[in-house]
Design a protein around this motif. Structure first.
Motif, PDB file in Angstrom:
ATOM      1  N   PRO A   1      26.730  17.432 -64.888  1.00  0.00           N
ATOM      2  CA  PRO A   1      26.223  16.714 -65.922  1.00  0.00           C
ATOM      3  C   PRO A   1      24.506  16.759 -65.714  1.00  0.00           C
ATOM      4  CG  PRO A   1      27.888  15.252 -65.128  1.00  0.00           C
ATOM      5  CD  PRO A   1      27.710  16.367 -64.198  1.00  0.00           C
ATOM      6  N   ALA A   2      23.969  16.413 -64.754  1.00  0.00           N
ATOM      7  CA  ALA A   2      22.523  16.238 -64.447  1.00  0.00           C
ATOM      8  C   ALA A   2      21.915  18.024 -64.545  1.00  0.00           C
ATOM      9  CB  ALA A   2      21.996  15.814 -63.006  1.00  0.00           C
ATOM     10  N   ILE A   3      22.560  18.993 -64.239  1.00  0.00           N
ATOM     11  CA  ILE A   3      22.187  20.316 -64.360  1.00  0.00           C
ATOM     12  C   ILE A   3      22.358  20.811 -65.721  1.00  0.00           C
ATOM     13  CG2 ILE A   3      22.893  22.708 -63.785  1.00  0.00           C
ATOM     14  CD1 ILE A   3      23.674  21.771 -61.189  1.00  0.00           C
ATOM     15  N   TYR A   4      23.368  20.277 -66.367  1.00  0.00           N
ATOM     16  CA  TYR A   4      23.447  20.564 -68.091  1.00  0.00           C
ATOM     17  C   TYR A   4      22.103  19.938 -68.725  1.00  0.00           C
ATOM     18  CZ  TYR A   4      28.474  21.757 -67.239  1.00  0.00           C
ATOM     19  OH  TYR A   4      29.359  22.499 -66.849  1.00  0.00           O
ATOM     20  N   ILE A   5      21.837  18.577 -68.471  1.00  0.00           N
ATOM     21  CA  ILE A   5      20.660  18.108 -69.063  1.00  0.00           C
ATOM     22  C   ILE A   5      19.490  18.642 -68.560  1.00  0.00           C
ATOM     23  CG2 ILE A   5      19.419  16.098 -69.189  1.00  0.00           C
ATOM     24  CD1 ILE A   5      22.190  14.585 -68.814  1.00  0.00           C
ATOM     25  N   LEU A   6      19.285  18.936 -67.390  1.00  0.00           N
ATOM     26  CA  LEU A   6      17.952  19.862 -66.717  1.00  0.00           C
ATOM     27  C   LEU A   6      17.718  21.119 -67.478  1.00  0.00           C
ATOM     28  CD1 LEU A   6      16.009  18.964 -64.644  1.00  0.00           C
ATOM     29  CD2 LEU A   6      17.084  20.174 -63.218  1.00  0.00           C
ATOM     30  N   ILE A   7      18.956  21.871 -67.502  1.00  0.00           N
ATOM     31  CA  ILE A   7      18.513  23.213 -68.317  1.00  0.00           C
ATOM     32  C   ILE A   7      18.281  23.092 -69.784  1.00  0.00           C
ATOM     33  CG2 ILE A   7      19.906  25.216 -69.436  1.00  0.00           C
ATOM     34  CD1 ILE A   7      21.479  25.156 -66.653  1.00  0.00           C
ATOM     35  N   PHE A   8      19.003  21.878 -70.529  1.00  0.00           N
ATOM     36  CA  PHE A   8      18.420  21.809 -71.758  1.00  0.00           C
ATOM     37  C   PHE A   8      17.015  21.240 -72.022  1.00  0.00           C
ATOM     38  CE2 PHE A   8      22.442  22.850 -73.181  1.00  0.00           C
ATOM     39  CZ  PHE A   8      22.751  22.447 -74.590  1.00  0.00           C
ATOM     40  N   ALA A   9      16.713  20.417 -70.981  1.00  0.00           N
ATOM     41  CA  ALA A   9      15.393  19.805 -70.779  1.00  0.00           C
ATOM     42  C   ALA A   9      14.264  20.867 -70.833  1.00  0.00           C
ATOM     43  CB  ALA A   9      15.117  18.807 -69.824  1.00  0.00           C
ATOM     44  N   TRP A  10      14.504  21.901 -69.639  1.00  0.00           N
ATOM     45  CA  TRP A  10      13.743  23.056 -69.849  1.00  0.00           C
ATOM     46  C   TRP A  10      13.677  23.981 -70.821  1.00  0.00           C
ATOM     47  CZ3 TRP A  10      16.449  24.388 -64.615  1.00  0.00           C
ATOM     48  CH2 TRP A  10      16.084  23.839 -63.498  1.00  0.00           C
ATOM     49  N   LEU A  11      14.692  24.236 -71.587  1.00  0.00           N
ATOM     50  CA  LEU A  11      14.488  24.771 -72.924  1.00  0.00           C
ATOM     51  C   LEU A  11      13.732  24.162 -73.737  1.00  0.00           C
ATOM     52  CD1 LEU A  11      18.442  25.786 -73.283  1.00  0.00           C
ATOM     53  CD2 LEU A  11      16.589  27.471 -73.179  1.00  0.00           C
ATOM     54  N   MET A  12      13.952  22.872 -73.854  1.00  0.00           N
ATOM     55  CA  MET A  12      12.933  21.929 -74.782  1.00  0.00           C
ATOM     56  C   MET A  12      11.700  22.102 -74.450  1.00  0.00           C
ATOM     57  SD  MET A  12      12.495  19.888 -77.490  1.00  0.00           S
ATOM     58  CE  MET A  12      13.775  19.042 -77.834  1.00  0.00           C
ATOM     59  N   VAL A  13      11.315  21.957 -73.245  1.00  0.00           N
ATOM     60  CA  VAL A  13      10.151  22.026 -72.781  1.00  0.00           C
ATOM     61  C   VAL A  13       9.431  23.545 -72.987  1.00  0.00           C
ATOM     62  CG1 VAL A  13       8.252  22.194 -70.699  1.00  0.00           C
ATOM     63  CG2 VAL A  13      10.126  20.378 -70.958  1.00  0.00           C
ATOM     64  N   ALA A  14      10.242  24.705 -72.825  1.00  0.00           N
ATOM     65  CA  ALA A  14       9.644  25.946 -73.106  1.00  0.00           C
ATOM     66  C   ALA A  14       9.284  26.218 -74.801  1.00  0.00           C
ATOM     67  CB  ALA A  14      10.701  26.751 -72.809  1.00  0.00           C
ATOM     68  N   ILE A  15      10.380  25.378 -75.421  1.00  0.00           N
ATOM     69  CA  ILE A  15      10.301  25.680 -77.054  1.00  0.00           C
ATOM     70  C   ILE A  15       8.918  24.834 -77.386  1.00  0.00           C
ATOM     71  CG2 ILE A  15      10.913  25.046 -79.155  1.00  0.00           C
ATOM     72  CD1 ILE A  15      12.367  27.369 -78.144  1.00  0.00           C
ATOM     73  N   ILE A  16       8.669  23.602 -76.839  1.00  0.00           N
ATOM     74  CA  ILE A  16       7.555  22.792 -77.115  1.00  0.00           C
ATOM     75  C   ILE A  16       6.162  23.703 -76.675  1.00  0.00           C
ATOM     76  CG2 ILE A  16       6.307  20.926 -76.406  1.00  0.00           C
ATOM     77  CD1 ILE A  16       9.141  19.169 -76.223  1.00  0.00           C
ATOM     78  N   ASP A  17       6.404  24.166 -75.558  1.00  0.00           N
ATOM     79  CA  ASP A  17       5.191  24.900 -75.433  1.00  0.00           C
ATOM     80  C   ASP A  17       4.748  26.221 -76.332  1.00  0.00           C
ATOM     81  OD1 ASP A  17       3.197  25.674 -73.111  1.00  0.00           O
ATOM     82  OD2 ASP A  17       4.391  27.582 -73.170  1.00  0.00           O
TER      83      ASP A  17
END
Length: 514
Positions: free
Chosen positions: A341-357
């Motif tokens: 669960p933590a890894i799934y959330i972490l990957i989605f958070a990384w995707l979000m950060v990259a899109i926001i960038d």
């Protein structure tokens, strides 16, 4: 693709954050934010948006045909940590350590202070701190019926605040490098980057107020907001990971566990990781000094190497008791699954950060700072802006990179004597935003290390973070009005104590009514 940075760049992070709070479904909320962001970047073309998301996802692991090992190593480390924790529990190490600690740490206050002290001592890196302190402290806090949400709050609020004021940490080295560049840009030669960093430590009011408030919360037994509900449930034996549901505990061996089954693997992990941080830093540094070593250290690789050695030691100690192959395998699978669960959330958070960038959200927010604002209010404005930027983007380091140079430029134009207070307010605001953000990797990892759901951690920690931020803002207002660090620090500390006392009095009155 999106050419002009506008207020529309705020939509994906704000939408995701609102959905997380309303629905409590982190993956769904982040997924919606990612898709909306990709659509904005591609003029609302769905096929192109999906292709962009795939490109961003692939870039997490591969860049220009080469392995992007940072994120991959963090994921592998989490898997290793999950298996190691399961083995420690399976061998009875967690139970033995809990029983041993129960004889020495007699009270709930003592268990929480022990966790806080450990968090302060492990100042090398926030990832390392967030994951290790929770793992080591949970057997002690569980025995005293302290909720995992409270444990996550203690871990998170003693990780980044101590890392951001420790020169010999991955954070300190990174910040000192940026500060040195800013000083050089404006021709300031009287102080070095390291000297400026040390001078800024008492100006980092949020780090001070967060740590002080945490200490007062513990010793005065104050519970605010949703945390009170979780703590009351924990006192009834609910909401903590007991012997029956800790990963690996379902297959606990008949052989009585030993304290060494927990202490030896964890110590091995800590010592190995620190060694590899120094080793990789020395390999990458041009001139080997303590500062250059920590500036160039490869944290993800060090965590992976240290985690591998710690896992091997835990496996060896477990196999010494000759468990069955089936039980050992089930334990390892249980440990892997506990981290998914933590890894799934972490990957989605990384995707979000990259899109926001890509959207330029941070750059858009930075445009709100210019030379037309009154000088005395600038420390507060920069604190709030840095907080909102880190909250929206999920990264304090990215906020440092964007806002610190801008703060330096504003100080150079208006009043160079305010340079260090303005830089400190950016650092402090970034930590606050990081604490409050559900898409921050350290928020997710603190929850993972403590063993609670990330959104529960965010919602229970948020009131404490906001109150600490209010106290810090009071300090920055005073430093802006008086130009005195001592008065600003005194104000921040005084407001923190007043807030804690008020919460204590209110809690006492409520208990009398009940």
């Amino acid at each position: 693709m999106m050419e002009e940075i506008t207020a529309l760049s705020l939509l994906p992070p704000v939408l995701a954050l609102v959905m997380i709070i309303v629905t409590r479904k982190v993956l769904l909320s982040l997924g919606v934010g990612i898709v909306i962001g990709a659509l904005i970047l591609n003029d609302w073309s769905f096929p192109e948006a999906i292709f962009l998301i795939w490109e961003v996802f692939a870039a997490i692991f591969i860049v220009d045909g080469a392995l992007n090992d940072w994120e991959l190593f963090i994921i592998l480390f989490l898997f290793l940590l999950g298996m190691m924790a399961a083995l420690i529990s399976f061998s009875g190490g967690s139970r033995a350590f809990g029983e041993w600690a129960l004889k020495r740490v007699k009270t709930r206050v003592g268990a929480q202070l022990t966790t806080l002290l450990f968090g302060i001592l492990v100042f090398i890196d926030d990832y390392f701190n967030s994951l290790i302190v929770g793992q080591v402290s949970s057997p002690v806090t569980d025995r005293h019926y302290i909720s995992r949400e409270k444990l996550a709050y203690i871990v998170d609020s003693s990780a980044a605040p101590i890392c951001v004021i420790a020169p010999l940490s991955s954070w300190g080295a990174y910040i000192i490098t940026i500060i040195a560049d800013i000083l050089g840009t404006h021709g300031i030669q009287e102080v070095s980057g390291l000297q400026a960093f040390v001078m800024m430590i008492p100006m980092n009011f949020y780090a001070v107020t967060a740590l002080l408030f945490l200490f007062l919360i513990i010793i005065w037994k104050i519970e605010i907001g949703p945390m009170k509900t979780f703590e009351e449930a924990a006192l009834q034996g609910k909401g903590i990971l007991t012997e029956k549901n800790t990963p690996g505990e379902n297959f606990e061996m008949e052989t009585k566990g030993k304290v060494s089954h927990l202490i030896v693997p964890i110590l091995t992990l800590v010592i190995s990781t620190v060694f590899f941080m120094v080793y990789t830093g020395a390999q990458n540094a041009d001139n080997i000094t303590l500062l250059s070593v920590f500036a160039e250290t490869d944290v993800a690789r060090s965590l992976l190497y240290g985690g591998s050695i710690g896992f091997i030691v835990a496996l060896f100690l477990t196999l010494k008791n000759k468990p069955s192959f089936r039980e050992t395998g089930q334990t390892l699978v249980s440990g892997l699954q506990s981290m998914l669960p933590a890894i799934y959330i972490l990957i989605f958070a990384w995707l979000m950060v990259a899109i926001i960038d890509e959207l330029g959200t941070g750059t858009y927010l930075a445009h709100f700072i210019d030379g037309t604002l009154p000088l005395f209010i600038l420390p507060v404005i920069l604190f709030v802006l840095a907080g909102f930027m880190a909250f929206s983007t999920g990264t304090s380091w990215g906020t440092f990179a964007i806002l610190l140079p801008i703060a330096g430029e504003v100080a150079a134009v208006l009043d160079i004597t305010m340079l260090l207070p303005l830089l400190a307010s950016v650092l402090a605001g970034s930590i606050f935003g990081d604490h409050a953000s559900p898409i921050s990797d350290t928020t997710i990892l603190s929850a993972t290390g403590a063993g609670c759901h990330p959104i529960d951690h965010v919602m229970t920690q948020l009131p404490y973070a906001l109150l600490s931020a209010v106290a810090a803002m009071g300090g920055y207002l005073m430093i802006g009005l008086t130009s005195s660090v001592l008065i600003g620090l005194g104000a921040a500390i005084a407001i923190t104590i007043i807030i804690a006392l008020s919460a204590k009095v209110r809690m006492t009155q409520q208990e009398k009514i009940v």
